[in-house]
Design a protein around this motif. Sequence first.
Motif, PDB file in Angstrom:
ATOM      1  N   UNK A   1       0.830  -1.208   0.000  1.00  0.00           N
ATOM      2  CA  UNK A   1       0.000   0.000   0.000  1.00  0.00           C
ATOM      3  C   UNK A   1       0.867   1.262   0.000  1.00  0.00           C
ATOM      4  N   UNK A   2       1.820   1.333   0.944  1.00  0.00           N
ATOM      5  CA  UNK A   2       2.629   2.538   1.043  1.00  0.00           C
ATOM      6  C   UNK A   2       3.478   2.741  -0.200  1.00  0.00           C
ATOM      7  N   UNK A   3       4.001   1.624  -0.772  1.00  0.00           N
ATOM      8  CA  UNK A   3       4.798   1.738  -1.986  1.00  0.00           C
ATOM      9  C   UNK A   3       3.985   2.271  -3.141  1.00  0.00           C
ATOM     10  N   UNK A   4       2.756   1.785  -3.272  1.00  0.00           N
ATOM     11  CA  UNK A   4       1.876   2.253  -4.345  1.00  0.00           C
ATOM     12  C   UNK A   4       1.550   3.734  -4.169  1.00  0.00           C
ATOM     13  N   UNK A   5       1.270   4.142  -2.928  1.00  0.00           N
ATOM     14  CA  UNK A   5       0.926   5.541  -2.647  1.00  0.00           C
ATOM     15  C   UNK A   5       2.085   6.477  -3.009  1.00  0.00           C
ATOM     16  N   UNK A   6       3.314   6.094  -2.632  1.00  0.00           N
ATOM     17  CA  UNK A   6       4.472   6.954  -2.908  1.00  0.00           C
ATOM     18  C   UNK A   6       4.748   6.998  -4.408  1.00  0.00           C
ATOM     19  N   UNK A   7       4.699   5.863  -5.086  1.00  0.00           N
ATOM     20  CA  UNK A   7       4.953   5.858  -6.527  1.00  0.00           C
ATOM     21  C   UNK A   7       3.917   6.677  -7.278  1.00  0.00           C
ATOM     22  N   UNK A   8       2.665   6.605  -6.817  1.00  0.00           N
ATOM     23  CA  UNK A   8       1.621   7.404  -7.463  1.00  0.00           C
ATOM     24  C   UNK A   8       1.859   8.894  -7.267  1.00  0.00           C
ATOM     25  N   UNK A   9       2.336   9.260  -6.061  1.00  0.00           N
ATOM     26  CA  UNK A   9       2.586  10.676  -5.776  1.00  0.00           C
ATOM     27  C   UNK A   9       3.764  11.223  -6.570  1.00  0.00           C
ATOM     28  N   UNK A  10       4.703  10.346  -6.926  1.00  0.00           N
ATOM     29  CA  UNK A  10       5.915  10.806  -7.615  1.00  0.00           C
ATOM     30  C   UNK A  10       5.946  10.455  -9.101  1.00  0.00           C
ATOM     31  N   UNK A  11       4.839   9.913  -9.623  1.00  0.00           N
ATOM     32  CA  UNK A  11       4.877   9.360 -10.973  1.00  0.00           C
ATOM     33  C   UNK A  11       5.154  10.411 -12.054  1.00  0.00           C
ATOM     34  N   UNK A  12       4.805  11.646 -11.813  1.00  0.00           N
ATOM     35  CA  UNK A  12       4.982  12.674 -12.839  1.00  0.00           C
ATOM     36  C   UNK A  12       6.262  13.506 -12.644  1.00  0.00           C
ATOM     37  N   UNK A  13       7.053  13.140 -11.638  1.00  0.00           N
ATOM     38  CA  UNK A  13       8.282  13.889 -11.391  1.00  0.00           C
ATOM     39  C   UNK A  13       9.472  13.185 -12.060  1.00  0.00           C
ATOM     40  N   UNK A  14      10.467  13.955 -12.422  1.00  0.00           N
ATOM     41  CA  UNK A  14      11.657  13.403 -13.086  1.00  0.00           C
ATOM     42  C   UNK A  14      12.868  13.636 -12.167  1.00  0.00           C
ATOM     43  N   UNK A  15      13.664  12.591 -12.008  1.00  0.00           N
ATOM     44  CA  UNK A  15      14.826  12.657 -11.110  1.00  0.00           C
ATOM     45  C   UNK A  15      16.094  12.354 -11.907  1.00  0.00           C
ATOM     46  N   UNK A  16      17.191  13.003 -11.515  1.00  0.00           N
ATOM     47  CA  UNK A  16      18.445  12.874 -12.246  1.00  0.00           C
ATOM     48  C   UNK A  16      19.553  12.224 -11.406  1.00  0.00           C
ATOM     49  N   UNK A  17      19.230  11.764 -10.210  1.00  0.00           N
ATOM     50  CA  UNK A  17      20.208  11.037  -9.376  1.00  0.00           C
ATOM     51  C   UNK A  17      19.452  10.226  -8.339  1.00  0.00           C
ATOM     52  N   UNK A  18      20.092   9.199  -7.823  1.00  0.00           N
ATOM     53  CA  UNK A  18      19.470   8.388  -6.775  1.00  0.00           C
ATOM     54  C   UNK A  18      19.308   9.199  -5.495  1.00  0.00           C
ATOM     55  N   UNK A  19      20.258  10.109  -5.241  1.00  0.00           N
ATOM     56  CA  UNK A  19      20.150  10.946  -4.041  1.00  0.00           C
ATOM     57  C   UNK A  19      18.875  11.786  -4.086  1.00  0.00           C
ATOM     58  N   UNK A  20      18.596  12.369  -5.245  1.00  0.00           N
ATOM     59  CA  UNK A  20      17.393  13.183  -5.413  1.00  0.00           C
ATOM     60  C   UNK A  20      16.143  12.326  -5.262  1.00  0.00           C
ATOM     61  N   UNK A  21      16.145  11.142  -5.832  1.00  0.00           N
ATOM     62  CA  UNK A  21      14.992  10.246  -5.725  1.00  0.00           C
ATOM     63  C   UNK A  21      14.772   9.817  -4.278  1.00  0.00           C
ATOM     64  N   UNK A  22      15.844   9.431  -3.579  1.00  0.00           N
ATOM     65  CA  UNK A  22      15.709   8.987  -2.193  1.00  0.00           C
ATOM     66  C   UNK A  22      15.197  10.109  -1.293  1.00  0.00           C
ATOM     67  N   UNK A  23      15.622  11.338  -1.553  1.00  0.00           N
ATOM     68  CA  UNK A  23      15.147  12.471  -0.749  1.00  0.00           C
ATOM     69  C   UNK A  23      13.651  12.676  -0.948  1.00  0.00           C
ATOM     70  N   UNK A  24      13.180  12.524  -2.182  1.00  0.00           N
ATOM     71  CA  UNK A  24      11.751  12.671  -2.460  1.00  0.00           C
ATOM     72  C   UNK A  24      10.945  11.558  -1.822  1.00  0.00           C
ATOM     73  N   UNK A  25      11.462  10.333  -1.850  1.00  0.00           N
ATOM     74  CA  UNK A  25      10.771   9.205  -1.209  1.00  0.00           C
ATOM     75  C   UNK A  25      10.682   9.424   0.295  1.00  0.00           C
ATOM     76  N   UNK A  26      11.787   9.899   0.913  1.00  0.00           N
ATOM     77  CA  UNK A  26      11.786  10.145   2.345  1.00  0.00           C
ATOM     78  C   UNK A  26      10.757  11.218   2.716  1.00  0.00           C
ATOM     79  N   UNK A  27      10.649  12.228   1.889  1.00  0.00           N
ATOM     80  CA  UNK A  27       9.661  13.294   2.123  1.00  0.00           C
ATOM     81  C   UNK A  27       8.252  12.733   2.095  1.00  0.00           C
ATOM     82  N   UNK A  28       7.927  11.918   1.088  1.00  0.00           N
ATOM     83  CA  UNK A  28       6.588  11.351   0.975  1.00  0.00           C
ATOM     84  C   UNK A  28       6.327  10.321   2.070  1.00  0.00           C
ATOM     85  N   UNK A  29       7.372   9.588   2.502  1.00  0.00           N
ATOM     86  CA  UNK A  29       7.210   8.611   3.575  1.00  0.00           C
ATOM     87  C   UNK A  29       6.867   9.309   4.883  1.00  0.00           C
TER      88      UNK A  29
END
Length: 254
Positions: A1-29
């Motif tokens: 459930x939580x994985x689906x919710x976070x992926x849905x919230x970030x589906x339209x965003x574009x990331x250029x590094x794993x650090x940037x992606x992990x920071x966005x996931x932590x924010x949504x978590x």
Amino acid sequence: MIGTWIMAALRNRRFFSFEELNAAIQEKLTEFNAKPFQKKKGSRLSAFLEEEKDFLMPLPASMYETAIWSKATIQPDYLITVGGCKYSVPYEYIGKEVEIRSTEKSVEVFYQSLRIASHPRRQYSQEPFYVPEHMPEKHRRYLEYNAESFLEWAMGVGPSTLGVVKRFLTLHKVEQQGYKPCTSLMRLADRYSMERLEKACERALGYTPEPSLKNITAILKNGQDKVRIPVDSQRQSSAQGITRGASYFRGGDL
């Protein structure tokens, strides 16, 4: 459930590094955990802080390691083989079946759930890894030997024994390979006495400048060291090789 919710919230965003992606996931978590429950008071974060946090156990001091378990019966050399290396276990467990736990960094040996040996893991070695405490007393003394100790002992026995020991120590390319016959020579002294060993070495050197342990053992076993041979009938070393006394070649002696 939580994985689906976070992926849905970030589906339209574009990331250029794993650090940037992990920071966005932590924010949504963090956002997800702080959202109020629909049917009761509080949130996932408040429930954790009030009901669960105090019961958590500390994390292990070291990271989890994948281990391979195997079984082996301890042989008379009290060694086990893992990969390309051999490791010692206490000699009291010879003949016992043990369990071996090997990881990338260590090798542990268990007997009836009791750990009896532990070694750092090696990649490869032709020589086994012995722990002195695993060895019988006589084997432990053998590890303490060196060329100086053999020579010192031989000097206390006599010049002929010293000559034989020097021969054994220089016979091989690797000095340590001469330790075994030197140790066997010491056992012969214990069995027959140092006096008899000295005479046997003297007799063997009279036969050949390169005596072997087998030669000396045969002399002692047959009692040849006790037999007095007349000087003119003894074999004598010379520049031409081994010669016999004059009486040996007289008529009737051939």
